[in-house]
Design an enzyme around this catalytic site. Structure first.
Site, PDB file in Angstrom:
ATOM      1  N   ASP A   9       6.697   8.813  -7.949  1.00  0.00           N
ATOM      2  CA  ASP A   9       5.785   8.758  -6.805  1.00  0.00           C
ATOM      3  C   ASP A   9       4.598   7.593  -7.302  1.00  0.00           C
ATOM      4  O   ASP A   9       3.879   7.836  -8.215  1.00  0.00           O
ATOM      5  CB  ASP A   9       5.080  10.051  -6.715  1.00  0.00           C
ATOM      6  CG  ASP A   9       3.953  10.169  -5.819  1.00  0.00           C
ATOM      7  OD1 ASP A   9       3.579   9.193  -5.087  1.00  0.00           O
ATOM      8  OD2 ASP A   9       3.685  11.295  -5.430  1.00  0.00           O
ATOM      9  N   ILE A  10       4.421   6.743  -6.494  1.00  0.00           N
ATOM     10  CA  ILE A  10       3.853   5.528  -7.061  1.00  0.00           C
ATOM     11  C   ILE A  10       2.133   6.047  -6.985  1.00  0.00           C
ATOM     12  O   ILE A  10       1.394   5.189  -7.727  1.00  0.00           O
ATOM     13  CB  ILE A  10       3.959   4.363  -5.900  1.00  0.00           C
ATOM     14  CG1 ILE A  10       3.519   3.005  -6.835  1.00  0.00           C
ATOM     15  CG2 ILE A  10       3.080   4.402  -4.643  1.00  0.00           C
ATOM     16  CD1 ILE A  10       4.065   1.770  -6.047  1.00  0.00           C
ATOM     17  N   GLY A  31       4.503   6.630   5.069  1.00  0.00           N
ATOM     18  CA  GLY A  31       5.448   6.230   3.827  1.00  0.00           C
ATOM     19  C   GLY A  31       4.214   6.232   2.590  1.00  0.00           C
ATOM     20  O   GLY A  31       3.404   7.061   2.436  1.00  0.00           O
ATOM     21  N   VAL A  32       4.349   5.255   1.752  1.00  0.00           N
ATOM     22  CA  VAL A  32       3.600   4.831   0.772  1.00  0.00           C
ATOM     23  C   VAL A  32       2.147   4.802   1.386  1.00  0.00           C
ATOM     24  O   VAL A  32       1.170   5.421   0.369  1.00  0.00           O
ATOM     25  CB  VAL A  32       3.901   3.339  -0.052  1.00  0.00           C
ATOM     26  CG1 VAL A  32       2.765   3.039  -1.052  1.00  0.00           C
ATOM     27  CG2 VAL A  32       5.523   3.506  -0.459  1.00  0.00           C
ATOM     28  N   ASP A  33       1.681   4.073   2.322  1.00  0.00           N
ATOM     29  CA  ASP A  33       0.373   3.776   2.749  1.00  0.00           C
ATOM     30  C   ASP A  33      -0.277   5.168   2.896  1.00  0.00           C
ATOM     31  O   ASP A  33      -1.307   5.382   2.468  1.00  0.00           O
ATOM     32  CB  ASP A  33       0.643   3.261   4.081  1.00  0.00           C
ATOM     33  CG  ASP A  33      -0.733   2.523   4.573  1.00  0.00           C
ATOM     34  OD1 ASP A  33      -1.682   2.361   3.690  1.00  0.00           O
ATOM     35  OD2 ASP A  33      -0.779   1.954   5.471  1.00  0.00           O
ATOM     36  N   SER A 121       8.529  -2.938   2.426  1.00  0.00           N
ATOM     37  CA  SER A 121       9.250  -3.244   3.834  1.00  0.00           C
ATOM     38  C   SER A 121      10.701  -2.148   3.884  1.00  0.00           C
ATOM     39  O   SER A 121      11.383  -2.435   4.960  1.00  0.00           O
ATOM     40  CB  SER A 121       9.665  -4.597   4.002  1.00  0.00           C
ATOM     41  OG  SER A 121       8.537  -5.346   4.476  1.00  0.00           O
ATOM     42  N   GLY A 123      11.043   0.937   4.014  1.00  0.00           N
ATOM     43  CA  GLY A 123      11.113   1.983   4.618  1.00  0.00           C
ATOM     44  C   GLY A 123      10.995   2.012   6.180  1.00  0.00           C
ATOM     45  O   GLY A 123      11.875   1.889   6.964  1.00  0.00           O
TER      46      GLY A 123
HETATM   47  P1  ADP Z   1       7.119  -0.046   4.871  1.00  0.00           P
HETATM   48  O1  ADP Z   1       6.362   0.187   6.183  1.00  0.00           O
HETATM   49  O2  ADP Z   1       6.682  -1.639   4.170  1.00  0.00           O
HETATM   50  O3  ADP Z   1       8.595  -0.225   5.169  1.00  0.00           O
HETATM   51  P2  ADP Z   1       7.179   2.384   3.571  1.00  0.00           P
HETATM   52  O4  ADP Z   1       5.858   3.181   3.035  1.00  0.00           O
HETATM   53  O5  ADP Z   1       7.735   3.061   4.755  1.00  0.00           O
HETATM   54  O6  ADP Z   1       6.903   0.916   3.568  1.00  0.00           O
HETATM   55  O7  ADP Z   1       8.283   2.717   2.625  1.00  0.00           O
HETATM   56  C1  ADP Z   1       8.458   1.676   1.503  1.00  0.00           C
HETATM   57  C2  ADP Z   1       9.521   2.385   0.307  1.00  0.00           C
HETATM   58  O8  ADP Z   1       8.699   3.348  -0.244  1.00  0.00           O
HETATM   59  C3  ADP Z   1      10.486   3.442   1.037  1.00  0.00           C
HETATM   60  O9  ADP Z   1      11.758   3.036   0.244  1.00  0.00           O
HETATM   61  C4  ADP Z   1      10.050   4.831   0.859  1.00  0.00           C
HETATM   62  O10 ADP Z   1      11.206   5.670   0.676  1.00  0.00           O
HETATM   63  C5  ADP Z   1       9.227   4.575  -0.462  1.00  0.00           C
HETATM   64  N1  ADP Z   1       8.095   5.519  -0.664  1.00  0.00           N
HETATM   65  C6  ADP Z   1       7.646   6.342   0.306  1.00  0.00           C
HETATM   66  N2  ADP Z   1       6.520   7.052  -0.172  1.00  0.00           N
HETATM   67  C7  ADP Z   1       6.619   6.672  -1.744  1.00  0.00           C
HETATM   68  C8  ADP Z   1       5.986   7.105  -2.811  1.00  0.00           C
HETATM   69  N3  ADP Z   1       4.715   8.034  -2.575  1.00  0.00           N
HETATM   70  N4  ADP Z   1       6.028   6.616  -3.982  1.00  0.00           N
HETATM   71  C9  ADP Z   1       7.214   5.292  -4.250  1.00  0.00           C
HETATM   72  N5  ADP Z   1       7.774   5.295  -3.114  1.00  0.00           N
HETATM   73  C10 ADP Z   1       7.654   5.687  -2.019  1.00  0.00           C
END
Ligand code: ADP
Length: 170
Positions: A9-10, A31-33, A121, A123
């Site tokens: 988990d980032i 997602g990550v954001d 990108s 996700g």
């Molecule tokens: P984007 O909108 O740029 O596509 P996302 O956040 O939707 O970005 O997803 C990017 C990648 O990060 C996906 O492979 C998703 O599974 C992964 N991801 C989502 N949450 C986390 C997290 N907390 N830590 C690491 N990777 C994550």
């Protein structure tokens, strides 16, 4: 510069800079954001708002990057970059590579030594994971940095980890 990939988990990694897969409005999202804002607290969004106020149209161009506080995250800073939305008909790979290059440049200017990237990108924006990993590695390798010595790709699942390990061994 050492490049490696790890599952995790980032928001939990102890590095100088965590890169956020943001969107141009820098207003948070899924997602990550969403995870970064949820874990880091409201200070990050407040600083994002101050930054977007000064940007033309209030938007961060895709492929560029800006830094904020990391709030309550273990990291010192969050570098926000907006990746391109996947398109089968338009080649946006240079924009994706630019996300990695620009983020590393911003991190390096801050004096960061360790940087963690998600699979930008790959996700909600729909980029196929294998190619997302190839562009990520190419983008990082194309950056000229002075301080950053450790770049880790922190990915969520085994498929993503395999894609990054394959790209790193090319
Ligand atoms: P984007 O909108 O740029 O596509 P996302 O956040 O939707 O970005 O997803 C990017 C990648 O990060 C996906 O492979 C998703 O599974 C992964 N991801 C989502 N949450 C986390 C997290 N907390 N830590 C690491 N990777 C994550």
């Amino acid at each position: 510069m050492r490049l490696w990939a790890v599952r995790g988990d980032i928001t939990a990694v102890d590095v100088d800079v965590v890169v956020n897969a943001a969107n141009p409005a820098l207003l948070g999202g899924g997602g990550v954001d969403g995870a970064i804002h949820a874990a880091g607290g409201p200070e990050i969004l407040a600083e994002c708002r101050r930054i977007t106020c000064r940007l033309p149209d209030g938007r961060l161009p895709r492929g560029e990057a800006v830094a904020t506080t990391a709030g309550r995250l273990p990291a010192r800073w969050v570098v926000h970059t907006a990746g391109p939305i996947w398109s089968a008909s338009h080649d946006r790979a240079e924009v994706l590579r630019s996300c990695y290059r620009s983020s590393l440049q911003v991190a390096d200017e801050l004096g960061a030594r360790t940087v963690a990237f998600p699979a930008i990108s790959a996700g909600i924006y729909g980029w196929p994971m294998d190619d997302a990993a190839r562009q990520a590695v190419a983008g990082v390798r194309s950056a000229a940095v002075e301080h950053v010595g450790d770049v880790r790709f922190v990915v969520f699942d085994d498929e993503a980890l395999a894609a990054f390990e394959a790209a790193l061994s090319d």
